[in-house]
Design a protein around this motif. Structure first.
Motif, PDB file in Angstrom:
ATOM      1  N   TYR A  32      -3.978  -3.296  -6.076  1.00 28.03           N
ATOM      2  CA  TYR A  32      -3.590  -4.431  -6.912  1.00 28.03           C
ATOM      3  C   TYR A  32      -4.612  -4.738  -7.990  1.00 28.03           C
ATOM      4  O   TYR A  32      -4.442  -5.665  -8.769  1.00 28.03           O
ATOM      5  CB  TYR A  32      -3.328  -5.678  -6.063  1.00 28.03           C
ATOM      6  N   GLY A  33      -5.723  -3.963  -8.043  1.00 26.48           N
ATOM      7  CA  GLY A  33      -6.709  -4.155  -9.094  1.00 26.48           C
ATOM      8  C   GLY A  33      -7.624  -5.342  -8.829  1.00 26.48           C
ATOM      9  O   GLY A  33      -7.574  -5.978  -7.781  1.00 26.48           O
ATOM     10  N   VAL A  37       2.912  -4.782  -1.615  1.00 22.07           N
ATOM     11  CA  VAL A  37       1.897  -4.278  -2.540  1.00 22.07           C
ATOM     12  C   VAL A  37       1.823  -2.758  -2.525  1.00 22.07           C
ATOM     13  O   VAL A  37       1.690  -2.119  -3.560  1.00 22.07           O
ATOM     14  CB  VAL A  37       0.524  -4.884  -2.201  1.00 22.07           C
ATOM     15  N   TRP A  38       1.922  -2.175  -1.338  1.00 14.96           N
ATOM     16  CA  TRP A  38       1.939  -0.716  -1.207  1.00 14.96           C
ATOM     17  C   TRP A  38       2.782  -0.339   0.008  1.00 14.96           C
ATOM     18  O   TRP A  38       2.955  -1.156   0.921  1.00 14.96           O
ATOM     19  CB  TRP A  38       0.523  -0.144  -1.059  1.00 14.96           C
ATOM     20  N   ILE A  94      -4.526   0.052   6.967  1.00 12.48           N
ATOM     21  CA  ILE A  94      -4.623   1.518   6.910  1.00 12.48           C
ATOM     22  C   ILE A  94      -3.758   2.102   5.802  1.00 12.48           C
ATOM     23  O   ILE A  94      -3.899   3.288   5.476  1.00 12.48           O
ATOM     24  CB  ILE A  94      -4.264   2.161   8.258  1.00 12.48           C
ATOM     25  N   SER A  95      -2.871   1.300   5.229  1.00 14.05           N
ATOM     26  CA  SER A  95      -1.996   1.778   4.153  1.00 14.05           C
ATOM     27  C   SER A  95      -2.579   1.536   2.773  1.00 14.05           C
ATOM     28  O   SER A  95      -2.060   2.059   1.784  1.00 14.05           O
ATOM     29  CB  SER A  95      -0.627   1.078   4.236  1.00 14.05           C
ATOM     30  N   SER A  96      -3.624   0.744   2.679  1.00  8.58           N
ATOM     31  CA  SER A  96      -4.169   0.388   1.368  1.00  8.58           C
ATOM     32  C   SER A  96      -4.891   1.587   0.747  1.00  8.58           C
ATOM     33  O   SER A  96      -5.518   2.375   1.445  1.00  8.58           O
ATOM     34  CB  SER A  96      -5.122  -0.795   1.490  1.00  8.58           C
ATOM     35  N   PRO A  97      -4.800   1.729  -0.571  1.00  6.12           N
ATOM     36  CA  PRO A  97      -5.308   2.933  -1.244  1.00  6.12           C
ATOM     37  C   PRO A  97      -6.769   2.827  -1.657  1.00  6.12           C
ATOM     38  O   PRO A  97      -7.134   3.151  -2.780  1.00  6.12           O
ATOM     39  CB  PRO A  97      -4.397   3.022  -2.470  1.00  6.12           C
ATOM     40  N   TYR A  98      -7.627   2.378  -0.765  1.00  5.69           N
ATOM     41  CA  TYR A  98      -9.036   2.191  -1.092  1.00  5.69           C
ATOM     42  C   TYR A  98      -9.897   3.070  -0.191  1.00  5.69           C
ATOM     43  O   TYR A  98      -9.556   3.313   0.974  1.00  5.69           O
ATOM     44  CB  TYR A  98      -9.430   0.724  -0.944  1.00  5.69           C
ATOM     45  N   VAL A 116       2.870 -15.294  -2.496  1.00  7.06           N
ATOM     46  CA  VAL A 116       2.901 -14.952  -1.081  1.00  7.06           C
ATOM     47  C   VAL A 116       3.480 -13.547  -0.932  1.00  7.06           C
ATOM     48  O   VAL A 116       4.622 -13.293  -1.328  1.00  7.06           O
ATOM     49  CB  VAL A 116       3.750 -15.962  -0.283  1.00  7.06           C
ATOM     50  N   TYR A 117       2.688 -12.647  -0.419  1.00  3.74           N
ATOM     51  CA  TYR A 117       3.108 -11.261  -0.259  1.00  3.74           C
ATOM     52  C   TYR A 117       3.591 -11.012   1.170  1.00  3.74           C
ATOM     53  O   TYR A 117       2.988 -11.483   2.124  1.00  3.74           O
ATOM     54  CB  TYR A 117       1.958 -10.311  -0.566  1.00  3.74           C
TER      55      TYR A 117
END
Length: 214
Positions: free
Chosen positions: A46-47, A61-62, A104-108, A55-56
């Protein structure tokens, strides 16, 4: 750190102490615990400027990672670590499995090692459950689930469980981290935050007169 005698009756304060005293912290992980790499995450983050007022929901987001069988195992394992008791809800009822899936799904890069570790660990614990008891981990009786987790939580796990013990430590940390950052989790710890200790009746009359408001 010794293994608890009964994971199903661990109180919330003990769980927090357990998490904080674990050698596997939120920032440290062992990339050699399992041999196979998980598929890389291709989504964008999300930068630096997320919309804080929005509210997500999980997956907004991914794309999320866990399959339904993996989610069942995650829910069951979360609830062995932090079950419901007379004062507080279980980890799964507070959405901790969603938190772990999002994590675990976040792209970091910081989450890349956890993705690999958690996915391989969930596979291992289901295989272990099937080997020992003939069923997937989520389908076992609580005593059987606890028996597996107690082996993994031992201060000196057996050589056959060494890799899986690293997974369990990390999964336990994520479970506790997700749980105790919810309002219910903070309440279970007795944390009230920055709350006033009494009523405020406004500034004194002298102060109001000083600024011409009285």
């Amino acid at each position: 750190m010794s293994a608890p005698e009964d994971l199903t009756r661990m109180d919330r304060r003990k769980a927090l102490q357990w998490m904080l005293s674990a050698t596997a912290t939120m920032a440290v992980r062992d990339p050699s615990l399992f041999a196979a790499d998980a598929a890389p995450v291709k989504a964008q983050g999300y930068g630096p400027d997320p919309v804080m007022v929005k509210v997500y929901k999980p997956g907004d987001v991914w794309p999320l990672t866990l399959t339904e069988p993996q989610r069942r195992t995650t829910r069951a394992l979360c609830d062995v670590i932090i079950p419901a008791d007379e004062a507080s809800p279980s980890a799964s009822s507070l959405g901790v499995p969603d938190f772990i899936d999002e994590w675990i799904s976040s792209p970091y890069p910081a989450q890349a090692g956890d993705r690999r570790l958690i996915l391989e660990g969930l596979q291992w614990i289901d295989q272990e459950a099937t080997t020992r008891f003939g069923k997937a981990f989520a389908d076992l009786a609580l005593a059987q689930q606890t028996a597996i987790c107690t082996d993994l939580a031992a201060a000196k796990p057996q050589a056959a469980h060494k890799k899986a013990a690293g997974f369990f430590k990390r999964f336990r940390d994520l479970t506790a981290g997700g749980y105790y950052t919810t309002p219910e989790g903070m309440k279970a710890l007795g944390y009230v935050g920055n709350m006033p200790s009494g009523s405020f009746e406004g500034p004194p009359i002298e102060a109001l007169r000083h600024v011409g408001l009285a």
